[in-house]
Design a protein around this motif. Structure first.
Motif, short mmCIF file in Angstrom:
data_model
loop_
_atom_site.label_atom_id
_atom_site.label_comp_id
_atom_site.label_asym_id
_atom_site.label_seq_id
_atom_site.Cartn_x
_atom_site.Cartn_y
_atom_site.Cartn_z
N ASN A 51 -7.35 48.65 -65.52
CA ASN A 51 -6.52 47.45 -65.30
C ASN A 51 -6.77 46.82 -63.94
OD1 ASN A 51 -5.12 47.41 -67.79
ND2 ASN A 51 -3.98 49.20 -67.10
N LYS A 77 -9.58 39.52 -70.16
CA LYS A 77 -8.74 40.47 -70.92
C LYS A 77 -7.45 40.79 -70.15
CE LYS A 77 -12.78 42.86 -72.82
NZ LYS A 77 -13.50 44.16 -72.81
N GLY A 78 -7.22 40.09 -69.03
CA GLY A 78 -6.00 40.29 -68.25
C GLY A 78 -6.11 41.34 -67.16
N LYS A 79 -7.33 41.67 -66.77
CA LYS A 79 -7.55 42.71 -65.76
C LYS A 79 -7.88 42.10 -64.40
CE LYS A 79 -9.13 45.79 -69.37
NZ LYS A 79 -10.23 46.63 -69.85
N GLY A 147 -7.04 38.39 -63.70
CA GLY A 147 -6.67 37.89 -65.01
C GLY A 147 -5.20 38.05 -65.35
N ARG A 148 -4.39 38.48 -64.37
CA ARG A 148 -2.96 38.69 -64.64
C ARG A 148 -2.17 37.40 -64.68
NH1 ARG A 148 -1.92 42.90 -59.93
NH2 ARG A 148 -2.99 41.20 -58.91
#
Length: 149
Positions: A51, A77-79, A147-148
């Protein structure tokens, strides 16, 4: 023209104080290309990342580009992917991948003294032919793909 010795060894460790400073900010849980003097067990380009990732990729052009592109994929991918890479602002990689996707770019003052790890895991900086600690041959930057948000 002065001849510059370029060491093509892609295997150097990040100075612990720099890593710790970044780790305090980003709380890393994965390193897809850790320092390793032996056989590479996991290819960071072929596995899922964590993450919050710290990436000091090999500096050879092809591998560096592949890791940056993978970092952008992981960001989507939100990482979080935090890169320590050489400054190269005139390149296609910078203008097509880094600049449009980075949420933060920080240019570091001075040249980083990358090192090696001894058999006990202690960080040391190799000496040059004159017996002085080697500095990197390029300036460095921290590039964050977050990507958060």
């Amino acid at each position: 023209m002065k001849k510059i010795h370029i060491n093509n060894d892609d295997n150097y460790a990040t100075p612990p104080n720099l890593y710790e400073e970044l780790n305090k900010r980003f709380n890393f849980d994965f390193d897809p290309c850790p320092y390793n003097e032996g056989e590479i067990i996991n290819d960071g380009l072929k596995i899922e990342w964590g993450n919050s990732n710290f990436i000091n990729p090999p500096y050879s052009q092809k591998l560096k580009e592949e890791f940056v592109k993978k970092g952008v994929e992981e960001m989507k991918k939100g990482k979080v992917c935090v890169f320590l890479i050489p400054v190269s602002t005139s390149t296609k990689l910078f203008h097509e991948w880094i600049k449009p996707n980075a949420t933060e770019i920080e240019f570091l003052k001075g040249r980083i003294k990358f090192g090696k790890l001894d058999e006990n895991g202690n960080f040391y900086i190799p000496l040059n032919a004159k017996g002085k600690e080697q500095s990197g041959t390029k300036d460095s930057m921290i590039v964050v793909f977050d990507g958060r948000s």
